[in-house]
Design a protein around this motif. Sequence first.
Motif, PDB file in Angstrom:
ATOM      1  N   ALA A 157       0.841  -1.194   0.000  1.00 21.62           N
ATOM      2  CA  ALA A 157       0.000   0.000   0.000  1.00 21.62           C
ATOM      3  C   ALA A 157       0.878   1.247   0.000  1.00 21.62           C
ATOM      4  N   SER A 158       0.413   2.277  -0.709  1.00 21.03           N
ATOM      5  CA  SER A 158       1.257   3.446  -0.942  1.00 21.03           C
ATOM      6  C   SER A 158       1.671   4.130   0.360  1.00 21.03           C
ATOM      7  N   HIS A 159       0.778   4.188   1.360  1.00 22.86           N
ATOM      8  CA  HIS A 159       1.149   4.874   2.594  1.00 22.86           C
ATOM      9  C   HIS A 159       2.200   4.082   3.380  1.00 22.86           C
ATOM     10  N   ARG A 160       2.129   2.763   3.318  1.00 22.80           N
ATOM     11  CA  ARG A 160       3.142   1.957   3.998  1.00 22.80           C
ATOM     12  C   ARG A 160       4.482   2.057   3.274  1.00 22.80           C
ATOM     13  N   ALA A 161       4.429   2.010   1.952  1.00 20.00           N
ATOM     14  CA  ALA A 161       5.662   2.136   1.173  1.00 20.00           C
ATOM     15  C   ALA A 161       6.321   3.481   1.427  1.00 20.00           C
ATOM     16  N   ALA A 162       5.520   4.536   1.511  1.00 20.42           N
ATOM     17  CA  ALA A 162       6.071   5.869   1.763  1.00 20.42           C
ATOM     18  C   ALA A 162       6.705   5.949   3.146  1.00 20.42           C
ATOM     19  N   LEU A 163       6.116   5.272   4.137  1.00 23.63           N
ATOM     20  CA  LEU A 163       6.692   5.266   5.482  1.00 23.63           C
ATOM     21  C   LEU A 163       8.050   4.576   5.505  1.00 23.63           C
ATOM     22  N   TRP A 164       8.172   3.432   4.837  1.00 25.63           N
ATOM     23  CA  TRP A 164       9.455   2.739   4.775  1.00 25.63           C
ATOM     24  C   TRP A 164      10.485   3.567   4.006  1.00 25.63           C
ATOM     25  N   SER A 165      10.053   4.202   2.937  1.00 25.22           N
ATOM     26  CA  SER A 165      10.963   5.056   2.170  1.00 25.22           C
ATOM     27  C   SER A 165      11.436   6.238   3.006  1.00 25.22           C
ATOM     28  N   LEU A 166      10.522   6.830   3.781  1.00 26.83           N
ATOM     29  CA  LEU A 166      10.889   7.926   4.668  1.00 26.83           C
ATOM     30  C   LEU A 166      11.897   7.459   5.716  1.00 26.83           C
ATOM     31  N   ALA A 167      11.696   6.264   6.253  1.00 25.84           N
ATOM     32  CA  ALA A 167      12.630   5.732   7.248  1.00 25.84           C
ATOM     33  C   ALA A 167      14.028   5.574   6.656  1.00 25.84           C
ATOM     34  N   SER A 168      14.112   5.095   5.411  1.00 31.26           N
ATOM     35  CA  SER A 168      15.427   4.949   4.782  1.00 31.26           C
ATOM     36  C   SER A 168      16.070   6.305   4.531  1.00 31.26           C
ATOM     37  N   ALA A 169      15.264   7.307   4.169  1.00 37.12           N
ATOM     38  CA  ALA A 169      15.808   8.653   3.941  1.00 37.12           C
ATOM     39  C   ALA A 169      16.345   9.250   5.233  1.00 37.12           C
ATOM     40  N   VAL A 170      15.640   9.019   6.336  1.00 37.16           N
ATOM     41  CA  VAL A 170      16.097   9.518   7.637  1.00 37.16           C
ATOM     42  C   VAL A 170      17.430   8.872   8.005  1.00 37.16           C
ATOM     43  N   ALA A 171      17.545   7.558   7.791  1.00 41.67           N
ATOM     44  CA  ALA A 171      18.786   6.855   8.122  1.00 41.67           C
ATOM     45  C   ALA A 171      19.961   7.376   7.294  1.00 41.67           C
ATOM     46  N   ILE A 172      19.740   7.607   6.004  1.00 42.51           N
ATOM     47  CA  ILE A 172      20.825   8.092   5.129  1.00 42.51           C
ATOM     48  C   ILE A 172      21.194   9.528   5.467  1.00 42.51           C
ATOM     49  N   ALA A 173      20.197  10.368   5.720  1.00 42.00           N
ATOM     50  CA  ALA A 173      20.476  11.769   6.072  1.00 42.00           C
ATOM     51  C   ALA A 173      21.265  11.843   7.377  1.00 42.00           C
ATOM     52  N   LEU A 174      20.977  10.935   8.291  1.00 41.03           N
ATOM     53  CA  LEU A 174      21.628  10.947   9.600  1.00 41.03           C
ATOM     54  C   LEU A 174      23.059  10.426   9.532  1.00 41.03           C
ATOM     55  N   THR A 175      23.273   9.324   8.795  1.00 43.36           N
ATOM     56  CA  THR A 175      24.586   8.674   8.813  1.00 43.36           C
ATOM     57  C   THR A 175      25.518   9.171   7.715  1.00 43.36           C
ATOM     58  N   ALA A 176      24.998   9.337   6.496  1.00 44.21           N
ATOM     59  CA  ALA A 176      25.866   9.711   5.376  1.00 44.21           C
ATOM     60  C   ALA A 176      25.979  11.219   5.199  1.00 44.21           C
ATOM     61  N   TYR A 177      24.865  11.940   5.383  1.00 44.33           N
ATOM     62  CA  TYR A 177      24.883  13.395   5.180  1.00 44.33           C
ATOM     63  C   TYR A 177      25.096  14.163   6.482  1.00 44.33           C
ATOM     64  N   ARG A 178      25.195  13.435   7.598  1.00 49.20           N
ATOM     65  CA  ARG A 178      25.505  14.021   8.911  1.00 49.20           C
ATOM     66  C   ARG A 178      24.545  15.144   9.297  1.00 49.20           C
ATOM     67  N   MET A 179      23.288  14.996   8.946  1.00 48.43           N
ATOM     68  CA  MET A 179      22.288  15.980   9.332  1.00 48.43           C
ATOM     69  C   MET A 179      21.799  15.638  10.740  1.00 48.43           C
ATOM     70  N   PRO A 180      21.799  16.579  11.668  1.00 46.07           N
ATOM     71  CA  PRO A 180      21.350  16.281  13.032  1.00 46.07           C
ATOM     72  C   PRO A 180      19.925  15.742  13.039  1.00 46.07           C
ATOM     73  N   PHE A 181      19.673  14.778  13.929  1.00 51.36           N
ATOM     74  CA  PHE A 181      18.368  14.132  13.952  1.00 51.36           C
ATOM     75  C   PHE A 181      17.248  15.131  14.221  1.00 51.36           C
ATOM     76  N   GLY A 182      17.491  16.109  15.088  1.00 53.84           N
ATOM     77  CA  GLY A 182      16.464  17.112  15.372  1.00 53.84           C
ATOM     78  C   GLY A 182      16.073  17.893  14.135  1.00 53.84           C
ATOM     79  N   GLN A 183      17.074  18.207  13.284  1.00 57.67           N
ATOM     80  CA  GLN A 183      16.784  18.930  12.043  1.00 57.67           C
ATOM     81  C   GLN A 183      16.025  18.038  11.050  1.00 57.67           C
ATOM     82  N   ILE A 184      16.398  16.765  11.026  1.00 58.41           N
ATOM     83  CA  ILE A 184      15.677  15.815  10.161  1.00 58.41           C
ATOM     84  C   ILE A 184      14.207  15.745  10.573  1.00 58.41           C
ATOM     85  N   ALA A 185      13.969  15.624  11.872  1.00 61.81           N
ATOM     86  CA  ALA A 185      12.598  15.515  12.376  1.00 61.81           C
ATOM     87  C   ALA A 185      11.802  16.782  12.071  1.00 61.81           C
TER      88      ALA A 185
END
Length: 522
Positions: A25-53
Amino acid sequence: MGLTALLAATPLLVLLVLLGVVRMASHRAALWSLASAVAIALTAYRMPFGQIADGAVEGAAFGLFPIVWIILNAVWINKLQRASGHFDLIGRTFTSLSPDPRVQALVIAYCFGAMVESLSGFGTPIAITSIILLGLGLAPLRAAAVAAFANTAPAAFGSVGNPIQALAKATGYSEHDLGAMVGRQSSVIAVLVPLFLLLILDGRRGLREVWPAALAAGVGFGAGQYLCSNFFTYQLTDVMAGIVSVVVVVLLRFWQPGGARSEPEPEAKQRKIPPLPLLQAFAPYALLIVAFALVSVDGPVARFVAARGTSFPWPGLQIRTAGGTVPKAAVYDLNWLGSGGTVLLIVGVLSVLILRLRPGRALRAYREACAQIRWAALSIGCVLALSYVMNLSGMAVSLGAWLAGTGGVFALLSGFLGWFGVALTGSDTSSNALFGAMQVAAAHRVGMDGLLAAATNSTGGVQGKAEAMQNLAIASSAVGLTGREGEILRKVIGWSLCVLAALCLLAWLESTSVLDWMVVGR
C-alpha cells in the motif's frame, strides 16, 4: 559522484520496489521510504536528527495544508453533486452532444474528466468517467484504458493547482511563473491526447472518421490551458480548459462523424433536461470560477485575503543554502483564507444551498469525503515528509549533480524523470515535491533554465498517470476488472510513451535557440 547519487536515490528505489514489485500500500511504502531517507540523512549526510525531524514534520504539515485540505473539500463538492442527483445531469448533457459513442467517450473522458480533475484529482476522474463510459456501452477494458489515458491531460494542474504549489515549494520559483510555463507546454501536448484516445477507442478507423472532433477538443483544451494559466489564474486552468474544449459542441452542430454505429437513443433519454436543474448541476463550477477570480485577480477581495496570510520560519529548523540563505522550503506559508481548500469549502457551503441538500446529508457527505481520502492523506503526508528530508539534507542536490553529468542531453531526460516520479507515486504533486529541486539543481549545472526544467517535471510527469499502480487499480475496480491491471497497462503504455517523447523533444527545443522564446521571462 555516481556512488553518492546511488545512495541519495536509495529512498526512491525503496519506494519503487515496494510499490511496483512488492505492491505494498502506498502509505506503507512511503513510510518505509521515509525511514530509509532519515537513516541516510543521519549517517551519510551528517544531518542532526532534530533537524531531520523538524524538516519531516514541516513536509507533512505542508502535505496536510494546503494539499489535503484542497483535496478534502474538492471531493466533498463532488459528493454533494452526486448526493443531489445533479451529477448525472452533467453526464447526460455531455452524452447528448452526439449519437456517436466515440465522440461521447471523447467529451466525457477528456473534457468532463478535466473538470472533475480540477476538483478532485488523485484518481477520482478515472473512477467517475470509466463508470460513465461503461454505461455508454464500451467494453470494460476499453473504458478503463480510455479513462486512465484521458486523465493525463489535466493532471499537471491537478486539484486546483496542487501540483504547481508543491513544485513552487520545492524549487523556490513563483507559483504563477511555474503555472504559466507548465501551461505553455501542456497546451501543446493537450492537442495530441484526444487523437491518441481515438486510437485506443477505435484504432485507425476512429482516427480517420472522428479526427475533426478530436482536433477541436484538443485545440480548445490547449487554448483554455494556455490562456488561463498565463493571463488569469493557474488554479482554474483545468476548469477553463474543460469548458473551452467543449467548442466541439459548436463543431457538432455542423458536422457528425462518418461511420457512426450507435443505435437511436430511447425516447426517455432524448427528453431535454429542464434549465433549472441544469443550472444547479453546473453551479459549483461557476461558483468556483467566480471565487478564484475574486481571490486571485488584484482587487479589494484579493488584497484582503492576502493580508490574512502569514509566513514564518519553521520552528527549530535551522537550514542554510551554500550561499548562506534560508531555503524557501524552510519557510511555512499559512495562507488560511486564500487557500484553495478554503475557497472550495465556501463554494461547497453555497452549493449545499443551491443543490437544496439538507444539512444532515451535507455533513454525512463530508464524513464520507474524509473517509475516502484518509489513506491518500497519509500517503501525501509521508511523501512530502520524504521530499523535505531529501531536499533539506542535500540528497536532491547530489542526484541533480550526477544528472548534470549528462550535459545537454539532460533536457531530453528531464521529462522522463517526471514521468518516472508519477508512475512511481501516482501523483504529479508528489513527483514535483520529490524531483523538483533535483531538476533545478541539474539544470543549473548544465546551463539549462531552471524554471523550464521544473515545469518539464510536471508536464512530463502527467504521462505517468496512466501507468501508476494506484490509478490502474482504481480503473480496474471501477469497471469490474480487479486483478487485470496489467492488461490496462499494456493498452495505454505505448501511447503514453509516444506523448512523453513529444514532450521531451519540446523541452529540448525550448532549451535551445529554436524555442527558447516559449520560456517564461525570455
